[in-house]
Design a protein around this motif. Structure first.
Motif, PDB file in Angstrom:
ATOM      1  N   GLY A 126     -25.962  -2.560  -5.340  1.00 39.30           N
ATOM      2  CA  GLY A 126     -25.178  -3.673  -5.848  1.00 39.30           C
ATOM      3  C   GLY A 126     -26.097  -4.842  -6.148  1.00 39.30           C
ATOM      4  N   GLN A 127     -25.727  -6.038  -5.711  1.00 46.37           N
ATOM      5  CA  GLN A 127     -26.618  -7.188  -5.883  1.00 46.37           C
ATOM      6  C   GLN A 127     -27.649  -7.146  -4.771  1.00 46.37           C
ATOM      7  OE1 GLN A 127     -24.689 -10.842  -6.574  1.00 46.37           O
ATOM      8  NE2 GLN A 127     -26.547 -12.061  -6.553  1.00 46.37           N
ATOM      9  N   ILE A 128     -28.907  -7.050  -5.137  1.00 52.49           N
ATOM     10  CA  ILE A 128     -29.941  -6.842  -4.127  1.00 52.49           C
ATOM     11  C   ILE A 128     -30.400  -8.160  -3.547  1.00 52.49           C
ATOM     12  CG2 ILE A 128     -30.752  -4.678  -5.108  1.00 52.49           C
ATOM     13  CD1 ILE A 128     -33.009  -6.231  -6.384  1.00 52.49           C
ATOM     14  N   SER A 129     -30.728  -8.141  -2.279  1.00 58.68           N
ATOM     15  CA  SER A 129     -31.269  -9.320  -1.605  1.00 58.68           C
ATOM     16  C   SER A 129     -31.780  -8.876  -0.250  1.00 58.68           C
ATOM     17  CB  SER A 129     -30.184 -10.393  -1.436  1.00 58.68           C
ATOM     18  OG  SER A 129     -29.125  -9.898  -0.628  1.00 58.68           O
ATOM     19  N   GLY A 130     -32.493  -9.778   0.435  1.00 60.60           N
ATOM     20  CA  GLY A 130     -32.913  -9.506   1.802  1.00 60.60           C
ATOM     21  C   GLY A 130     -33.778  -8.275   1.927  1.00 60.60           C
ATOM     22  N   SER A 131     -33.388  -7.376   2.836  1.00 62.57           N
ATOM     23  CA  SER A 131     -34.196  -6.186   3.108  1.00 62.57           C
ATOM     24  C   SER A 131     -34.291  -5.277   1.898  1.00 62.57           C
ATOM     25  CB  SER A 131     -33.595  -5.418   4.291  1.00 62.57           C
ATOM     26  OG  SER A 131     -32.290  -4.974   3.969  1.00 62.57           O
ATOM     27  N   ALA A 132     -33.227  -5.243   1.066  1.00 60.55           N
ATOM     28  CA  ALA A 132     -33.289  -4.417  -0.144  1.00 60.55           C
ATOM     29  C   ALA A 132     -34.384  -4.910  -1.074  1.00 60.55           C
ATOM     30  CB  ALA A 132     -31.934  -4.440  -0.860  1.00 60.55           C
ATOM     31  N   CYS A 133     -34.552  -6.231  -1.175  1.00 61.17           N
ATOM     32  CA  CYS A 133     -35.644  -6.775  -1.989  1.00 61.17           C
ATOM     33  C   CYS A 133     -37.002  -6.402  -1.401  1.00 61.17           C
ATOM     34  CB  CYS A 133     -35.513  -8.297  -2.090  1.00 61.17           C
ATOM     35  SG  CYS A 133     -34.199  -8.823  -3.222  1.00 61.17           S
ATOM     36  N   ASP A 134     -37.091  -6.444  -0.061  1.00 58.21           N
ATOM     37  CA  ASP A 134     -38.355  -6.056   0.580  1.00 58.21           C
ATOM     38  C   ASP A 134     -38.680  -4.592   0.285  1.00 58.21           C
ATOM     39  OD1 ASP A 134     -37.658  -8.041   3.566  1.00 58.21           O
ATOM     40  OD2 ASP A 134     -38.537  -8.602   1.616  1.00 58.21           O
ATOM     41  N   ASP A 135     -37.660  -3.726   0.380  1.00 63.15           N
ATOM     42  CA  ASP A 135     -37.870  -2.305   0.083  1.00 63.15           C
ATOM     43  C   ASP A 135     -38.295  -2.117  -1.369  1.00 63.15           C
ATOM     44  OD1 ASP A 135     -35.052  -1.202   2.109  1.00 63.15           O
ATOM     45  OD2 ASP A 135     -37.112  -1.723   2.651  1.00 63.15           O
TER      46      ASP A 135
ATOM     47  N   ASP B 282     -38.241 -10.103  -9.088  1.00 63.64           N
ATOM     48  CA  ASP B 282     -37.979 -11.413  -8.489  1.00 63.64           C
ATOM     49  C   ASP B 282     -36.694 -12.013  -9.042  1.00 63.64           C
ATOM     50  OD1 ASP B 282     -40.311 -11.129  -7.078  1.00 63.64           O
ATOM     51  OD2 ASP B 282     -41.528 -12.344  -8.442  1.00 63.64           O
ATOM     52  N   SER B 283     -36.459 -11.848 -10.350  1.00 65.55           N
ATOM     53  CA  SER B 283     -35.233 -12.374 -10.956  1.00 65.55           C
ATOM     54  C   SER B 283     -34.009 -11.679 -10.372  1.00 65.55           C
ATOM     55  CB  SER B 283     -35.283 -12.184 -12.476  1.00 65.55           C
ATOM     56  OG  SER B 283     -36.346 -12.915 -13.051  1.00 65.55           O
ATOM     57  N   ALA B 284     -34.077 -10.355 -10.233  1.00 66.92           N
ATOM     58  CA  ALA B 284     -32.945  -9.608  -9.684  1.00 66.92           C
ATOM     59  C   ALA B 284     -32.669 -10.011  -8.244  1.00 66.92           C
ATOM     60  CB  ALA B 284     -33.201  -8.112  -9.784  1.00 66.92           C
ATOM     61  N   CYS B 285     -33.735 -10.226  -7.472  1.00 63.27           N
ATOM     62  CA  CYS B 285     -33.568 -10.651  -6.076  1.00 63.27           C
ATOM     63  C   CYS B 285     -32.987 -12.062  -6.005  1.00 63.27           C
ATOM     64  CB  CYS B 285     -34.904 -10.577  -5.342  1.00 63.27           C
ATOM     65  SG  CYS B 285     -35.441  -8.885  -5.009  1.00 63.27           S
TER      66      CYS B 285
END
Length: 345
Positions: free
Chosen positions: A56-65, A95-98
């Motif tokens: 879905g909307q990525i952030s946090g740990s998903a961005c790190d992965d 970076d934009s997606a995060c």
């Protein structure tokens, strides 16, 4: 005189065929390494796009992965100028997606990168097939030389039979070596990625026919970079070999074990349930603890393990199981890091 001349000509033909076969084996090994490398790149791209398509909307740990996946892609394609051009663009879109921007541009970049690797895979597969054909042709020349030596028996007073047997033995050895190279990891002696896909794929089909459960175990050696940087790559290779041996002893003889590349090992466990999986994981932890106790020093072995169980009615593919077990392994790795950080604070 005719027999002696024929013998020399046949021996020269045999030597040329064996030399050509040896060169072919070397070229085949190099072509296979390149093919396996392309598969590693596509797996890294697949992991990244899998996170995007499911998170879905990525952030946090998903961005790190996702950042880790991009770093792996960057490292694996360092010798590919076309892919290296995409790396900074991918990092910008990541970076934009995060930050909340749409994921479509990033997905498109990964799709382009995968298309490039797919073309490269086709090209390298064709090269591999040509190398195999060339090598088998060289082996055929070698056998022809052996048969020619046999034809000189009338002139060489009985020597042809012994020379033919020796040549045929060499042919069998070269054929066996060719097959072994194609499915065996040189560093650990385990199956390589191709060997695992072939054998584990057949085991998965058999399990479905027999209504048996199977599990994929994904193991990653912790701290390999620190070992390579701190005490050298020879010790890093030794760590991988020792880890592979410990994993092999923690499993049954019927389980399929392979090294996918780097410090990543995988196993397919046949006819198992949660209890047997827990026993295998505990045995591996015990083997690691025993090894560290017996081998005090700078080299310490630790691993993160993830498993995925497939029931008889589960239609997922072997690749799906590998990806799920890989993700489970990273969950355990992150949890272990968090625990260590909590203890340190």
């Amino acid at each position: 005189m005719v027999g002696q001349t024929s013998l020399w000509l046949s021996a020269a033909l045999l030597a040329a065929g064996l030399a050509a076969a040896a060169l072919g084996l070397s070229a085949y090994d190099d072509a296979y390494d390149r093919l396996a490398h392309t598969s590693d790149v596509r797996m890294a791209i697949g992991r990244a796009t899998g996170r995007l398509s499911t998170a879905g909307q990525i952030s946090g740990s998903a961005c790190d992965d996702l950042a880790r996946d991009v770093d792996v892609f960057d490292r694996l394609t360092v010798d590919n100028p076309l892919q290296q051009v995409r790396v900074p663009m991918i990092e910008v879109e990541r970076d934009s997606a995060c930050a909340g921007a749409p994921e479509d541009p990033l997905i498109a970049l990964f799709s382009e990168a995968d298309a490039t690797e797919r073309e490269l895979l086709i090209e390298r597969r064709d090269r591999l097939l040509k190398m195999r054909a060339w090598t088998l042709a060289a082996l055929a020349i070698s056998l022809a030389g052996a048969l020619a030596i046999g034809a000189t028996a009338l002139y060489a007073r009985g020597r042809a039979l012994e020379q033919t047997r020796a040549s045929e033995q060499r042919y069998r050895e070269l054929s066996a070596k060719l097959e072994e190279i194609s499915i065996t990891d040189e560093l650990t002696g385990l199956h390589n990625r191709r060997g695992f896909n072939l054998i584990a794929g057949q085991a998965l089909l058999l399990a479905r026919r027999q209504d048996k459960r199977v599990a994929v175990l994904f193991a990653d050696l912790d701290g390999l970079k620190a070992i390579n940087d701190g005490i050298g790559h020879d010790e890093g290779d030794r760590a991988i070999r020792e880890f592979a041996g410990l994993l092999r002893t923690a499993l049954r003889a019927t389980d399929v074990v392979a090294r996918l590349g780097g410090d990543e090992l995988v196993a397919l466990l046949y006819d198992v349930g949660p209890e047997e999986i827990a026993m295998v994981e505990q045995r591996l932890r015990d083997r690691l603890a025993e090894w560290n106790a017996v081998h005090p020093g700078e080299l310490r072995l630790a691993a993160s393990v993830g498993t995925e169980l497939l029931g008889p009615s589960d239609a997922r593919s072997l690749d799906d199981l590998l990806q799920a077990a890989d993700e489970a392994m990273y969950v355990h790795k992150r949890a272990a890091r968090a625990a260590r950080a909590a203890r340190a604070s």
